[in-house]
Design a protein around this motif. Structure first.
Motif, short mmCIF file in Angstrom:
data_model
loop_
_atom_site.label_atom_id
_atom_site.label_comp_id
_atom_site.label_asym_id
_atom_site.label_seq_id
_atom_site.Cartn_x
_atom_site.Cartn_y
_atom_site.Cartn_z
N ILE A 187 -17.57 -83.86 23.93
CA ILE A 187 -16.61 -82.82 23.53
C ILE A 187 -15.56 -83.45 22.61
O ILE A 187 -15.20 -82.90 21.56
N ARG B 54 -17.40 -74.04 24.39
CA ARG B 54 -16.53 -73.67 23.26
C ARG B 54 -15.06 -73.76 23.67
O ARG B 54 -14.21 -74.20 22.90
N LYS B 55 -14.76 -73.36 24.89
CA LYS B 55 -13.38 -73.48 25.40
C LYS B 55 -12.98 -74.95 25.50
O LYS B 55 -11.84 -75.32 25.19
N ALA B 56 -13.92 -75.76 25.98
CA ALA B 56 -13.64 -77.19 26.14
C ALA B 56 -13.36 -77.84 24.78
O ALA B 56 -12.45 -78.67 24.65
N VAL B 57 -14.12 -77.43 23.76
CA VAL B 57 -13.90 -77.97 22.40
C VAL B 57 -12.53 -77.50 21.87
O VAL B 57 -11.78 -78.30 21.29
N ALA B 58 -12.21 -76.22 22.11
CA ALA B 58 -10.92 -75.70 21.64
C ALA B 58 -9.77 -76.50 22.24
O ALA B 58 -8.77 -76.78 21.56
N LEU B 59 -9.91 -76.90 23.49
CA LEU B 59 -8.86 -77.71 24.13
C LEU B 59 -8.73 -79.07 23.43
O LEU B 59 -7.61 -79.51 23.14
N ALA B 60 -9.85 -79.70 23.15
CA ALA B 60 -9.81 -80.99 22.46
C ALA B 60 -9.25 -80.84 21.05
O ALA B 60 -8.54 -81.72 20.55
#
Ligand SMILES: [Zn+2]
Lengths: 199, 223
Positions: free
Chosen positions: B12, B39-45
């Motif tokens: 990620i 997709r949420k995890a990527v948005a956080l990163a």
């Protein structure tokens, strides 16, 4: 929050909240009216930061200037695709800059990123997720990053700012690749509660 | 579709910071196309990326940066430069089977793909996305009931199931599931679907993968 932590956070010089909201309003004006004054203001704020990001990634001053123009033109063309419920303006600009960095500095393709972004835009947010969530998320992520232990902070900065490949981070720090990976996981693990707490 | 096997946290971070070769980006993005959790995890990163952008010391721009940019706006308004319109999506009539990021690099519909046999019940289709990375991207079609001999990897490997399913020590992998493995993991996929299992695979070390294929083939054809 302990006072010592507050000092660490302050050293991060984050854009103040009024700035964050003003930037969102500027993008909206560009999307609605092709507003050049708003565009100029965003350029004056973000241009020198995008250039810094590109130079940290190893671009020459000339190429970095060129990439600033490219990123700003993408911002101009894609302003209507910016969605404040998905993230702050600085996060959105980071992704545009990252894609430019992939295409120009890494000579790879950022096309798959654009496809995923299009899919994400087309998918509705579940209830309760809104701009409030996004601005809280940015604040929380900034403090989580500020609190990372130095060895995790270093790896995150080398990855996001210096654009160093994982293998080169390992080489530079004389660490096994597995250690770099596990520090990345640990660092990301400190951010993850932000998603869970605000969900 | 809800996936049960997701991208590793380190992946990620690498995806969000832009560290993957195009081969691995295509596989990650094809999973992301099907997985809102990642997709949420990527948005956080990516929010971390935004924070770093905010905190960088600024660098002075070229003297003519602003007028040059305004000139570009004029040129674009006058239609003298091509605006970046979104690239047209290839129309294959295969929306149900191939995720968008994959559709861009596979030029034929799934049922018209040219498979080459690499062993009994195992077919491969190479996808060329980049000549310089030394990494590889390909699809595998493995027949029902087939058990791939146990193997390790010469480097990282990502396998995304597109159709059918398999089971190995790590669990059951159906459409949308991704096995994001580092070089130390050994596994022995066993196709348990009644249709062939079609996977999209990226590997870091193609030469070792050739070895992987020969180890698959070896027991059957005695290479
Ligand atoms: Zn996932």
């Amino acid at each position: 929050m302990p006072a010592a932590l507050r000092v660490v956070e302050a050293s991060y010089e984050r854009a103040s909240m009024p700035d964050v909201d003003a930037h969102k309003a500027m993008i909206a004006r560009i999307a609605a009216d092709k507003d050049r004054a708003a565009f100029k203001a965003l350029f004056l704020h973000f241009g020198p930061r995008i250039k810094a990001l590109m130079q940290k990634a190893g671009a020459s001053s000339d190429i970095a200037d060129d990439l600033v123009q490219e990123v700003m033109m993408s911002l101009w063309r894609k302003a209507h695709l910016y969605s404040p419920e998905k993230g702050n303006v600085s996060t959105w600009i980071f992704t545009i800059a990252r894609n430019a960095r992939i295409d120009r500095l890494r000579r790879q393709s950022s096309k798959p990123y654009e496809d995923v972004e299009a899919i994400e835009l087309a998918s509705p947010e579940p209830d309760g997720e809104a701009e409030m969530y996004v601005s809280q998320r940015s604040e929380r992520v900034a403090s989580a990053l500020a609190e990372l232990p130095p060895e995790q902070k270093q790896i995150m900065e080398l990855a996001f700012i210096n654009d160093l490949p994982q293998s080169q981070i390992a080489e530079k720090l004389s660490l096994p690749l597995g250690t770099v990976k596990s520090r990345m996981r640990l660092a990301y693990g400190k951010l993850r509660p932000v998603l869970e707490d605000l969900a | 579709m809800t996936a049960n096997h997701h991208l590793d946290d380190a992946s990620i971070v690498r995806y969000a910071s832009g560290d993957f070769s195009t081969e691995f980006v295509v596989v990650s993005a094809s999973h992301l196309a099907m997985c809102s959790v990642c997709r949420k995890a990527v948005a956080l990163a990516e929010t971390a990326g935004g924070t770093y952008l905010d905190t960088l010391d600024t660098v002075e721009l070229a003297d003519d940066a602003l007028p040059a940019l305004m000139q570009r706006l004029d040129d674009e308004a006058a239609g003298t430069t091509a605006g970046a319109s979104p690239a047209a999506l290839p129309e294959h009539g295969q929306e149900d089977t191939l995720p968008l990021p994959l559709r861009r690099v596979v030029s034929t519909p799934l049922d018209a793909i040219s498979w080459k046999s690499v062993g009994p019940g195992i077919h491969k289709h190479d996808i060329q996305v980049n000549k310089e990375t030394g990494q590889s991207l390909f699809m595998l079609k493995i027949a029902p009931g087939k058990k791939v001999p146990e193997h390790g990897h010469g480097g990282g490997e990502m396998t995304l199931v597109l159709s059918g399913s398999y089971r190995d020590d790590l669990g059951w992998f159906g459409p949308g599931d991704i096995a994001d493995l580092d070089e130390h993991v050994q596994h022995q996929p066993h196709v348990d679907s009644i249709t062939p299992c079609i996977c999209l695979v990226a590997t870091e070390a193609p030469t070792r993968f050739t070895g992987w294929i020969s180890r698959i083939v070896q027991p059957f054809v005695g290479i």
